[in-house]
Scaffold this active site. Structure first.
Site, PDB file in Angstrom:
ATOM      1  N   ASN A  47      51.643  28.661  32.699  1.00 19.06           N
ATOM      2  CA  ASN A  47      51.352  28.411  34.011  1.00 19.06           C
ATOM      3  C   ASN A  47      51.674  29.765  34.841  1.00 19.06           C
ATOM      4  O   ASN A  47      51.971  29.570  36.145  1.00 19.06           O
ATOM      5  CB  ASN A  47      51.568  27.074  34.624  1.00 19.06           C
ATOM      6  CG  ASN A  47      50.784  26.202  33.880  1.00 19.06           C
ATOM      7  OD1 ASN A  47      49.530  26.321  33.473  1.00 19.06           O
ATOM      8  ND2 ASN A  47      51.602  25.134  33.404  1.00 19.06           N
ATOM      9  N   LYS A 135      51.647  25.111  20.886  1.00 14.86           N
ATOM     10  CA  LYS A 135      51.447  26.290  21.248  1.00 14.86           C
ATOM     11  C   LYS A 135      52.722  27.124  21.140  1.00 14.86           C
ATOM     12  O   LYS A 135      52.990  28.189  20.441  1.00 14.86           O
ATOM     13  CB  LYS A 135      50.704  26.640  22.457  1.00 14.86           C
ATOM     14  CG  LYS A 135      50.549  28.175  22.632  1.00 14.86           C
ATOM     15  CD  LYS A 135      50.554  28.258  24.293  1.00 14.86           C
ATOM     16  CE  LYS A 135      51.392  29.694  24.754  1.00 14.86           C
ATOM     17  NZ  LYS A 135      51.605  29.688  26.073  1.00 14.86           N
ATOM     18  N   HIS A 155      43.528  31.750  26.884  1.00 16.95           N
ATOM     19  CA  HIS A 155      42.902  32.964  26.880  1.00 16.95           C
ATOM     20  C   HIS A 155      42.143  32.704  25.137  1.00 16.95           C
ATOM     21  O   HIS A 155      40.857  33.144  25.110  1.00 16.95           O
ATOM     22  CB  HIS A 155      43.351  34.171  26.850  1.00 16.95           C
ATOM     23  CG  HIS A 155      44.116  34.302  28.368  1.00 16.95           C
ATOM     24  ND1 HIS A 155      43.233  34.509  29.400  1.00 16.95           N
ATOM     25  CD2 HIS A 155      45.423  34.255  28.638  1.00 16.95           C
ATOM     26  CE1 HIS A 155      44.245  34.736  30.426  1.00 16.95           C
ATOM     27  NE2 HIS A 155      45.283  34.628  30.060  1.00 16.95           N
TER      28      HIS A 155
END
Ligand code: SF4
Length: 245
Positions: A47, A135, A155
Site C-alpha cells: 500500500n 503474494k 497491477h
C-alpha cells in the site's frame, strides 16, 4: 486447441510485446542470504510506492544493522524509522512480531534452509506467520530464491483480467488461475513487466488505452471510452523495490 494452450500462446505474445515496450528484465540470481531482506522489503511495500518503501528499508538497515536488532528494538523505534512509507503502525508491529516468531520457531533468524526445500514447503513455512500472504511468499520465492513462480499484486491482477487471461475477483484467485498458464521460464519477466504495464499504461484509473498495444485483445468494457480520452504521453513509473534488494 485447448483453452489452456490458447491462453499460453496469448501470454507468449503479450510477454514478447511487453519486452519490446519495457525491455527484458535482467535474470534474477538466487541469493539465500537475501530471504529476510526480500521478505521485509515486500512487507514495507504494501500500500505504498516502491520509492518510499525502499527509503524505509534502507533506514531500517542503517539504524539497526541487523534483523536481530530489529526484533529486539522497541516497536516505537521501528515505527519512527519506517514512517516514510505509510501504515507504519501496522508494519512495525507485524515486522517485529514476525521476527520474534521466527526466532522462537527456528532458534535464529536464518532462513537459508529454504534453498533446500520445495516451493510448497516454503509457502507452508511463510504463510504460518501472521501478516505474510501468498503474494509476499511468492516474492521471496522469485526475488531471493530464483524460483519460477508468478507473484500477483494488484497491477498484475487487474491487467490479466482486462487482457482476458483470467476472470477473477481477487489477486489470490488470479494467482491460482494464472500460475497454470504462464509459460515456463517467463514468470519473473511477466510479473515485472505487467507491473510496469499496469502502472504506466493499463492504470487502475484512466488507463491509456489509445497507447495500448493490446487494445484488440482487451476485454475491458470501458476501453473505447478511455481510448478517446487518453492521448497524454506515458508516465514513467518503473522503479521496483525488489529489483534493488
Ligand atoms: S486497452 Fe486499455 S484497459 Fe485494455 S489492456 Fe490496454 S490499457 Fe488496459
Amino acid at each position: 486447441m485447448k483453452r489452456s494452450d490458447r491462453l499460453k500462446l496469448n501470454l507468449e505474445i503479450i510477454a514478447d510485446e511487453l519486452c519490446l515496450i519495457f525491455g527484458k528484465p535482467a535474470s534474477r540470481l538466487a541469493d539465500e542470504h537475501k530471504i529476510l531482506d526480500v521478505l521485509i522489503a515486500t512487507k514495507l511495500s504494501q500500500n505504498t510506492t516502491d520509492k518510499s518503501s525502499y527509503k524505509a528499508f534502507n533506514r531500517l538497515k542503517e539504524k539497526f544493522g541487523s534483523w536481530e536488532n530489529v526484533a529486539e528494538a522497541k516497536e516505537s523505534e521501528i515505527r519512527e524509522c519506517i514512517k516514510v512509507c505509510g501504515l507504519a503502525n501496522t508494519k512495525a508491529r507485524d515486522i517485529k512480531l514476525m521476527l520474534i516468531e521466527m526466532i522462537a520457531k527456528y532458534g535464529k533468524l536464518d532462513l537459508r534452509f529454504f534453498k533446500n526445500i520445495s516451493d510448497e514447503e516454503i509457502y507452508d513455512e511463510l504463510l504460518s506467520f501472521k501478516g505474510i500472504g501468498v503474494k509476499t511468499a511468492s516474492c521471496v520465492l522469485v526475488f531471493a530464491l530464483g524460483r519460477d513462480v508468478f507473484p500477483v499484486d494488484t497491477h498484475v491482477h487487474r491487467t490479466l483480467n482486462r487482457l482476458g487471461i483470467v476472470k477473477t475477483n481477487s489477486p489470490d484467485k488470479t494467482f491460482e488461475a494464472a500460475n497454470i498458464v504462464i509459460p515456463e521460464g517467463r514468470k519473473y519477466e511477466l510479473h515485472t513487466n505487467l507491473i510496469k504495464f499496469g502502472r504506466n499504461i493499463c492504470r487502475s484509473k484512466n488507463p491509456l488505452c489509445s497507447l495500448c498495444s493490446f487494445y484488440s485483445r482487451c476485454v475491458f468494457e470501458e476501453k473505447s471510452t478511455y481510448r478517446k480520452q487518453s492521448s497524454k504521453a506515458m508516465l514513467e513509473n518503473n522503479f521496483l523495490i525488489l529489483e534493488e534488494i
